[in-house]
Scaffold this motif. Structure first.
Motif, PDB file in Angstrom:
ATOM      1  N   ALA A 270      91.139  88.896  48.912  1.00 49.62           N
ATOM      2  CA  ALA A 270      92.529  89.122  49.322  1.00 49.62           C
ATOM      3  C   ALA A 270      92.705  88.876  50.823  1.00 49.62           C
ATOM      4  O   ALA A 270      93.671  88.254  51.246  1.00 49.62           O
ATOM      5  N   THR A 271      91.749  89.352  51.603  1.00 45.14           N
ATOM      6  CA  THR A 271      91.835  89.150  53.055  1.00 45.14           C
ATOM      7  C   THR A 271      91.753  87.658  53.378  1.00 45.14           C
ATOM      8  O   THR A 271      92.431  87.170  54.284  1.00 45.14           O
ATOM      9  N   ALA A 272      90.927  86.951  52.624  1.00 46.95           N
ATOM     10  CA  ALA A 272      90.809  85.510  52.829  1.00 46.95           C
ATOM     11  C   ALA A 272      92.164  84.832  52.590  1.00 46.95           C
ATOM     12  O   ALA A 272      92.581  83.974  53.379  1.00 46.95           O
ATOM     13  N   ILE A 273      92.840  85.248  51.536  1.00 47.98           N
ATOM     14  CA  ILE A 273      94.157  84.666  51.232  1.00 47.98           C
ATOM     15  C   ILE A 273      95.143  84.958  52.375  1.00 47.98           C
ATOM     16  O   ILE A 273      95.863  84.089  52.838  1.00 47.98           O
ATOM     17  N   HIS A 274      95.132  86.215  52.827  1.00 46.29           N
ATOM     18  CA  HIS A 274      96.039  86.600  53.917  1.00 46.29           C
ATOM     19  C   HIS A 274      95.716  85.811  55.183  1.00 46.29           C
ATOM     20  O   HIS A 274      96.607  85.394  55.916  1.00 46.29           O
ATOM     21  N   SER A 275      94.448  85.638  55.423  1.00 47.62           N
ATOM     22  CA  SER A 275      94.016  84.912  56.596  1.00 47.62           C
ATOM     23  C   SER A 275      94.453  83.442  56.512  1.00 47.62           C
ATOM     24  O   SER A 275      94.930  82.865  57.494  1.00 47.62           O
ATOM     25  N   LEU A 276      94.321  82.845  55.331  1.00 48.47           N
ATOM     26  CA  LEU A 276      94.757  81.458  55.135  1.00 48.47           C
ATOM     27  C   LEU A 276      96.270  81.323  55.284  1.00 48.47           C
ATOM     28  O   LEU A 276      96.774  80.313  55.770  1.00 48.47           O
TER      29      LEU A 276
ATOM     30  N   LEU B 225      96.922  95.184  51.285  1.00 50.03           N
ATOM     31  CA  LEU B 225      95.463  95.209  51.344  1.00 50.03           C
ATOM     32  C   LEU B 225      94.910  96.624  51.235  1.00 50.03           C
ATOM     33  O   LEU B 225      93.854  96.844  50.665  1.00 50.03           O
ATOM     34  N   SER B 226      95.642  97.587  51.762  1.00 52.12           N
ATOM     35  CA  SER B 226      95.107  98.947  51.765  1.00 52.12           C
ATOM     36  C   SER B 226      95.155  99.574  50.373  1.00 52.12           C
ATOM     37  O   SER B 226      94.195 100.227  49.952  1.00 52.12           O
TER      38      SER B 226
ATOM     39  N   GLY C 260      84.402  95.688  46.067  1.00 48.28           N
ATOM     40  CA  GLY C 260      84.789  95.348  47.434  1.00 48.28           C
ATOM     41  C   GLY C 260      85.119  93.875  47.622  1.00 48.28           C
ATOM     42  O   GLY C 260      85.825  93.506  48.553  1.00 48.28           O
ATOM     43  N   HIS C 261      84.584  93.048  46.699  1.00 47.68           N
ATOM     44  CA  HIS C 261      84.826  91.617  46.844  1.00 47.68           C
ATOM     45  C   HIS C 261      86.289  91.234  46.613  1.00 47.68           C
ATOM     46  O   HIS C 261      86.731  90.191  47.074  1.00 47.68           O
ATOM     47  N   VAL C 262      87.010  92.103  45.877  1.00 49.93           N
ATOM     48  CA  VAL C 262      88.439  91.826  45.661  1.00 49.93           C
ATOM     49  C   VAL C 262      89.149  91.830  47.010  1.00 49.93           C
ATOM     50  O   VAL C 262      89.961  90.964  47.314  1.00 49.93           O
TER      51      VAL C 262
ATOM     52  N   SER D 217      87.642  92.506  59.223  1.00 44.82           N
ATOM     53  CA  SER D 217      87.538  93.301  58.005  1.00 44.82           C
ATOM     54  C   SER D 217      86.177  93.108  57.335  1.00 44.82           C
ATOM     55  O   SER D 217      85.663  94.018  56.700  1.00 44.82           O
ATOM     56  N   SER D 218      85.573  91.941  57.507  1.00 44.81           N
ATOM     57  CA  SER D 218      84.272  91.731  56.868  1.00 44.81           C
ATOM     58  C   SER D 218      83.115  92.111  57.794  1.00 44.81           C
ATOM     59  O   SER D 218      81.989  92.284  57.334  1.00 44.81           O
ATOM     60  N   GLY D 219      83.391  92.216  59.093  1.00 41.46           N
ATOM     61  CA  GLY D 219      82.358  92.606  60.038  1.00 41.46           C
ATOM     62  C   GLY D 219      81.315  91.529  60.302  1.00 41.46           C
ATOM     63  O   GLY D 219      80.248  91.800  60.855  1.00 41.46           O
ATOM     64  N   LEU D 220      81.599  90.302  59.903  1.00 43.02           N
ATOM     65  CA  LEU D 220      80.621  89.232  60.092  1.00 43.02           C
ATOM     66  C   LEU D 220      80.769  88.602  61.475  1.00 43.02           C
ATOM     67  O   LEU D 220      81.881  88.435  61.964  1.00 43.02           O
TER      68      LEU D 220
END
Lengths: 306, 391
Positions: free
Chosen positions: B14-20, B85-86, B8-10, B227-230
């Motif tokens: 990936a979401t972090a990259i998209h977010s940046l 991402l999906s 799941g960390h991948v 996506s991370s729910g944090l």
């Protein structure tokens, strides 16, 4: 001049949202007329809109739990506003699961139609969202420009096939031509046709039925016609597509009146909403301009020239 | 550097990259012994974003031989590695990231199902370290909420809304879209959302007031948060001081630092009811009698009576404005695409105060939110030095 209305039922809210969405698909700006009994969304015949006009009437009692209106004066107890239905549609979209919704005329930085919604939240206190939609108040002097259109003196009146089917056909035809011929007769037959230099396509519908109009005056031309004689109008396919694509309210009755070579008049009836839409005949000049093969020659020669 | 991300960390990476990628054009990478830092800054230096991954995030992590190494690359290229991402979640089992500083090459190897191996070699550039100077702890106002709440809040604003004003009082917070010009106010829809303090996990308000910042970057962070729910924390105080949006987890820390409109431009933009919101945020004006617009009516009606056949001033402008509106609407339709493109290139509002970025020698303990009080001149990264010398 005061107006304030409140809605608490989710079903009504959804229904109202669908109506406004439909309107917003048809036009960028329209006139909202408020009376003690009804709301009207109107677009009058203007060249800027491609000659299209629209008349949508809703009965307020079927949507609102509270409806307070104080018009210009006691004898003219109405309010006319010009607004962009897209704004209203967006505002309603964010209020989809509202516990209650208020629409009111307010004086902010400019006259506004304020849509205020009380939204459910995770805590005991509701979320409150308000959208101030700028509107223009239309002075009374100009009200006469907005009269309910009368049913034209049509040649043929016909019930439409399911609008979804029609939409599928028109969507495909739109890729081939920008004009569409709608023709129908008093035998319940209707054809949708496109004709270009390269291709002619027509889709035939039959057994649609012809509505009977009690008003004799509007049937003057219609009565004398042979049942199988087609009346037709050539219209801008985009305008028809807009009407069909924007249909979020499934009408219980949908019909079309054709004034031969002049216009199409659509009437979509729902139990508490009625929508009328007029599309004029495509102007002759533009037909000529469109049909000349110059365009093709030019585009072809571009590649060949050094 | 050599590290391995699994499961799941991948997707988190990936979401972090998209977010940046919603913020800047370059991705700044700095592998350190105790964390891997991914950072970016937008072109006008009004927004900075930083993701810090600690070694336990990776299945295997070894930093560079040189502890002061940093590099940057075009973020689009990295985004291309994690395009969808999906499908990533279904297909990719492991992702290995290797850095070859001699060859200036960063290699992403995606180990997919069915033994499929996808290797992306990206070339990297040397650069100075990128570091925004900010201090979350010094902010007087802290709001922390589940991402859902903020996502739902942002949804009320159409994507065309660029800036949002947040005003806080002791019981409520109020989001409204910020409208620049006086003239635009009569055309734009004003949206205001008021939330109760009870909806927040933390609601500390030391300095009631209002700050205005760009929504675009916040949307970028919320994409990751959702996506991370944090839970997301919003740290801010007075106008002109940055807003810091942050997310913290045991293996991950995310900070987005956004410039806010400074006080003086706020004052220029004040209009009649703009302060009403935080003075009286709990109240929706509900009384029927206050809702009237009688004065407009009077103006119009008298004009009708007085005018007769002669010119009637109040109505002519109305017609004109309607005409303009239409003209605008039609031209907008045609040029929409162009405008959009232009907007993408155009740096965000000049009125936003630029953040100060240090071009500094990395120290052994380089805490992200360390304030550099000793350093007087805070230039941006070397490449833009000349351009930004005025800051």
């Amino acid at each position: 001049m005061k107006f304030r209305a409140k809605m608490v039922d989710v079903g009504c809210l959804n229904h109202f949202t669908r109506v406004v969405n439909t309107i917003s698909k048809l036009t960028k700006t329209c006139t909202l007329r408020l009376t003690t009994d009804n709301l009207f969304f109107m677009l009058s015949d203007k060249v800027a809109n491609g000659g299209v006009s629209m008349w949508c009437e809703l009965s307020q009692a079927n949507f609102f739990d509270e409806f307070q209106l104080e018009g210009v004066s006691a004898e003219a107890n109405e309010i006319y506003l010009e607004l962009q239905p897209e704004y209203m549609s967006r505002a309603l979209k964010t209020a989809q699961n509202a516990k209650s919704l208020k629409i009111k005329l307010t004086k902010k930085h400019c006259p506004c139609l304020t849509v205020a919604a009380e939204l459910p939240s995770v805590s005991s206190v509701s979320r409150l969202v308000t959208h101030d939609i700028p509107v223009d108040v239309i002075p009374r002097r100009l009200w006469q420009d907005f009269k309910e259109p009368s049913v034209p003196d049509f040649d043929v009146s016909i019930y439409l096939p399911p609008l979804k089917t029609m939409k599928n056909v028109v969507d495909r035809m739109k890729n081939l031509s920008n004009q569409l011929v709608v023709e129908a007769n008093r035998n319940g037959e209707m054809n949708l046709k496109i004709e270009t230099d390269l291709v002619s396509v027509s889709t035939h519908f039959k057994d649609l039925g012809n509505p009977t109009w009690s008003d004799d005056a509007s049937q003057g031309q219609s009565q004398g016609r042979a049942p199988e004689a087609m009346a037709h109008a050539r219209v801008d396919i985009k305008k028809l597509q807009q009407l069909l694509a924007g249909q979020q309210v499934n009408p219980s009755k949908a019909m079309c009146n054709i004034v031969n070579k002049r216009m199409l008049h659509f009437i979509l009836l729902h139990e508490d909403v009625s929508l009328q839409y007029f599309i004029p005949q495509w102007p002759e000049k533009r037909i000529l301009g469109y049909k000349t093969p110059e365009k093709h020659l030019n585009s072809g020669s571009v590649g060949r020239k050094p | 550097m050599d590290c391995m991300v699994t499961g799941g960390h991948v997707k988190v990476l990936a979401t972090a990259i998209h977010s940046l990628s919603r913020i800047g054009e370059d991705l700044y990478l700095q592998p350190q012994e105790d964390e891997l830092a991914l950072r970016t800054v937008n072109s006008s230096h009004s927004a900075y974003a930083c993701f810090l991954f600690s070694p336990p995030f990776f299945q295997q992590y070894s930093s560079c031989k040189s502890p002061t190494f940093h590099c940057k690359m075009a973020i689009k290229c990295v985004q291309a590695v994690f395009r969808s991402l999906s499908s990533l979640e279904k297909m990719v089992e492991r992702c290995r990231i290797q850095l070859n500083s001699e060859k200036s090459r960063l290699t992403f190897t995606l180990h997919c199902k069915h033994g499929l191996l996808k290797t992306h070699n990206l070339s990297i550039q040397d650069c100075e370290s990128l570091q925004a100077v900010f201090n979350k702890e010094s902010c007087a106002n802290v709001l922390r909420a589940q991402p859902r709440l903020l996502v739902e809040t942002v949804l009320h604003f159409p994507t065309s809304v660029e800036e949002v004003s947040v005003s806080v009082s002791s019981e409520r917070v109020c989001f409204r879209n910020h409208v620049e010009e006086e003239a635009e106010q009569s055309k734009a829809v004003l949206t205001e959302l008021s939330l109760s303090a009870k909806e927040f996990e933390q609601f500390t308000v030391g300095c009631p007031g209002r700050v205005t910042f760009c929504l675009k970057e916040m949307r970028g962070l919320l994409m990751f948060a959702e996506s991370s729910g944090l839970p997301v924390s919003l740290h801010f105080d007075e106008p002109g001081r940055p807003v810091i949006l942050s997310l913290t987890e045991s293996v991950l820390e995310v900070n987005f630092v956004l410039a806010t409109l400074s006080e003086d431009s706020h004052l220029c933009n004040h209009f009649n009811n703009s302060t009403e919101c935080h003075q009286n945020p709990a109240l929706l004006p509900d009384d029927f009698m206050n809702d009237d617009i009688d004065s407009y009516l009077i103006a119009m009606e008298t004009s009708e009576l007085a005018s007769g056949g002669s010119g009637c001033p109040p109505t002519l402008p109305r017609k004109a404005s309607m005409g303009q509106l239409r003209a605008r609407a039609s031209s907008e339709g045609e040029e929409e695409e162009e405008e959009e493109e232009e907007e993408m290139r155009r740096p965000p509002n000049e009125k936003f105060r630029s953040l100060f970025f240090g071009s500094m020698l990395p120290t052994s303990s380089q805490a992200t939110n360390q304030t550099l009080r000793t350093q007087e001149v805070l230039a941006s990264d070397s490449e833009n030095e000349e351009e930004d010398s005025s800051f």
